[in-house]
Structure formats: structure tokens, C-alpha cells
Design an enzyme around this catalytic site. Sequence first.
Site, mmCIF file in Angstrom:
data_model
loop_
_atom_site.group_PDB
_atom_site.id
_atom_site.type_symbol
_atom_site.label_atom_id
_atom_site.label_comp_id
_atom_site.label_asym_id
_atom_site.label_seq_id
_atom_site.Cartn_x
_atom_site.Cartn_y
_atom_site.Cartn_z
ATOM 1 N N GLU A 30 38.343 32.792 50.956
ATOM 2 C CA GLU A 30 39.059 32.537 49.697
ATOM 3 C C GLU A 30 39.393 33.849 48.989
ATOM 4 O O GLU A 30 38.710 34.857 49.173
ATOM 5 C CB GLU A 30 38.177 31.691 48.755
ATOM 6 C CG GLU A 30 38.610 30.254 48.628
ATOM 7 C CD GLU A 30 39.888 30.040 47.839
ATOM 8 O OE1 GLU A 30 40.865 30.813 47.987
ATOM 9 O OE2 GLU A 30 39.932 29.069 47.071
ATOM 10 N N ASP A 31 40.430 33.811 48.172
ATOM 11 C CA ASP A 31 40.764 34.985 47.365
ATOM 12 C C ASP A 31 39.836 35.105 46.159
ATOM 13 O O ASP A 31 39.340 36.174 45.846
ATOM 14 C CB ASP A 31 42.244 34.946 46.916
ATOM 15 C CG ASP A 31 42.665 33.611 46.298
ATOM 16 O OD1 ASP A 31 41.839 32.671 46.210
ATOM 17 O OD2 ASP A 31 43.840 33.501 45.905
ATOM 18 N N ASP A 57 36.516 30.539 40.940
ATOM 19 C CA ASP A 57 36.646 30.479 39.489
ATOM 20 C C ASP A 57 35.746 29.344 38.990
ATOM 21 O O ASP A 57 34.541 29.535 38.823
ATOM 22 C CB ASP A 57 38.132 30.251 39.203
ATOM 23 C CG ASP A 57 38.499 30.335 37.746
ATOM 24 O OD1 ASP A 57 38.125 31.306 37.089
ATOM 25 O OD2 ASP A 57 39.180 29.407 37.259
ATOM 26 N N PHE A 82 42.700 36.761 33.736
ATOM 27 C CA PHE A 82 43.598 36.249 34.774
ATOM 28 C C PHE A 82 44.155 37.424 35.564
ATOM 29 O O PHE A 82 44.807 38.304 35.017
ATOM 30 C CB PHE A 82 44.723 35.405 34.182
ATOM 31 C CG PHE A 82 45.435 34.619 35.241
ATOM 32 C CD1 PHE A 82 44.874 33.458 35.750
ATOM 33 C CD2 PHE A 82 46.633 35.074 35.776
ATOM 34 C CE1 PHE A 82 45.504 32.743 36.761
ATOM 35 C CE2 PHE A 82 47.274 34.366 36.789
ATOM 36 C CZ PHE A 82 46.705 33.202 37.286
ATOM 37 N N ARG A 90 51.946 38.441 44.533
ATOM 38 C CA ARG A 90 51.001 38.367 45.657
ATOM 39 C C ARG A 90 51.000 39.639 46.502
ATOM 40 O O ARG A 90 49.999 39.979 47.112
ATOM 41 C CB ARG A 90 51.345 37.191 46.579
ATOM 42 C CG ARG A 90 51.116 35.820 45.986
ATOM 43 C CD ARG A 90 51.188 34.787 47.103
ATOM 44 N NE ARG A 90 51.397 33.432 46.629
ATOM 45 C CZ ARG A 90 50.416 32.610 46.251
ATOM 46 N NH1 ARG A 90 49.173 33.031 46.253
ATOM 47 N NH2 ARG A 90 50.694 31.383 45.857
HETATM 48 P P1 IMP Z 1 38.481 27.159 41.465
HETATM 49 O O1 IMP Z 1 38.615 25.857 42.190
HETATM 50 O O2 IMP Z 1 38.547 26.954 39.966
HETATM 51 O O3 IMP Z 1 37.278 27.961 41.868
HETATM 52 O O4 IMP Z 1 39.803 27.958 41.712
HETATM 53 C C1 IMP Z 1 40.073 28.727 42.789
HETATM 54 C C2 IMP Z 1 41.575 28.947 42.851
HETATM 55 O O5 IMP Z 1 42.135 29.128 41.541
HETATM 56 C C3 IMP Z 1 41.909 30.214 43.618
HETATM 57 O O6 IMP Z 1 42.088 29.975 44.979
HETATM 58 C C4 IMP Z 1 43.172 30.680 42.936
HETATM 59 O O7 IMP Z 1 44.295 30.105 43.562
HETATM 60 C C5 IMP Z 1 43.117 30.159 41.529
HETATM 61 N N1 IMP Z 1 42.707 31.187 40.538
HETATM 62 C C6 IMP Z 1 41.557 31.241 39.833
HETATM 63 N N2 IMP Z 1 41.518 32.309 39.024
HETATM 64 C C7 IMP Z 1 42.680 32.975 39.228
HETATM 65 C C8 IMP Z 1 43.225 34.207 38.701
HETATM 66 O O8 IMP Z 1 42.637 34.927 37.856
HETATM 67 N N3 IMP Z 1 44.454 34.569 39.164
HETATM 68 C C9 IMP Z 1 45.132 33.833 40.091
HETATM 69 N N4 IMP Z 1 44.667 32.691 40.622
HETATM 70 C C10 IMP Z 1 43.444 32.264 40.194
HETATM 71 MG MG MG Z 2 46.474 30.283 43.793
#
Ligand code: IMP
Ligand code: MG
Length: 190
Positions: free
Chosen positions: A105-106, A109, A158, A171
Site C-alpha cells: 500500500e502507499d 490512514d 494530506f 502521482r
Molecule cells: P484508509 O482506508 O483510510 O487507511 O485509506 C487508505 C487510502 O486512502 C490510501 O490508499 C490512499 O488512497 C488514501 N489516502 C489516505 N491519506 C491520503 C493522503 O494524505 N493523500 C492521498 N491519499 C490518501
Molecule cells: Mg488513493
Amino acid sequence: MLKNQNENVTKILVSQEEIEQITSRLAAQISKDYENDPRQVVLLIILKGSVPFAADLMRKLTIPVQLEFMKVSSYGASTKSSGEIKIHLDLNRNDLENLDIIIIEDIIDTGRTLNRLTQLLKNRNAHSVKTCTMLDKPSRREVDFTPDYVGVQIPDEFVVGFGLDYNEEYRSLPYVGVLDPKQYAHPNEL
Ligand code: IMP
Ligand code: MG
């Protein structure tokens, strides 16, 4: 369409050099952890944001891996999580019980995406499922989930670049930076 992406980044949070160190460290750790694994190791790359990170990481691994992809979304056009994930492209294999999967994963959050995906693959009888994320925003967690491999923890801002987008832009930046809040704030809030 953006003409100059760098202009909207207020600060570089993770530089190209730091990303290089992160991928080296994680690749060494993963290679060591899986070096005696008798099963097939699969990197499950989550599209689209994890592509640059996965590409750098995989080339530093000293163990053989196969590549698979899934596309899921939790964000849409907003910067706040919707609380659900949607599967746009699924993993199409029938040998999951023989596979040791590492989800790439990138960013983590709220934790919902990795939590949901891990549960899903375990329900489908994957032999093992671990998670590897370039970035971790621990202060934003809404579900109790700890990734196995973490590049770097970052504050609640963000971020864009190195795979991460805002509305599909940014990206391709070679670093991770903080997006100027003016770029996504509602006009009435400015
Ligand atoms: P989670 O399910 O809330 O953990 O979200 C993970 C996904 O939210 C990541 O794969 C990203 O696509 C997106 N995301 C969360 N924070 C950011 C950010 O700061 N910038 C861009 N995308 C984010
Ligand atoms: Mg995304």
C-alpha cells in the site's frame, strides 16, 4: 489538468533519498523474513497509488515473488475517508491456500482499506497475509490495525506524490509532499 505540480506542494515530507532508504530497509527485512518460505510469495499491489513504491521495493528483494494487483477505493474525490472500500479490480487466482501474500500500500490512514483487504484474503483461505505500507498516519486510525512493514510515520496532513494523488493529479512526483490546503479547501472556507 495541472501544468506545474510542484507549485502546489508546500513542503517535501519524504524526499527521493529518504524513499530510497525506506525501500532498501523494507526490502532487506522482507527478504530476510521470507528467505526460507517454502510457499509462493506474492506482492499484491494496490492500484494505483502503490505502483512507484512497489516498483522500487520489488527490485531490491532478493527472494522470488510473483505480482498481483487489486484496485480498491475508499476516498473518491474527497480528502476524508468514506468509511467503506469498493473493489474495482479483484484478484483472480484459485490457489490462495498456497500463497503467502504481502499487500503493498502507499499509505495507511483510517486503516479500513488494509483491515478489509486482509480479512477478505484470509476469508478466501490465503495461507498468510501481511501488509507493507510506505506511509503511516497513526493519528488517523479508526480501526485497530497495525501494518507489518512501515516505511515512515507521518503527521495528519494530506500528502501527494510518489503514487499518491489528489483527484488523480500529482502521482508522478518523485517525492512525497504536503498539498497546499488551498488546492482542496471548499471555496467558502477560504
Ligand atoms: P484508509 O482506508 O483510510 O487507511 O485509506 C487508505 C487510502 O486512502 C490510501 O490508499 C490512499 O488512497 C488514501 N489516502 C489516505 N491519506 C491520503 C493522503 O494524505 N493523500 C492521498 N491519499 C490518501
Ligand atoms: Mg488513493
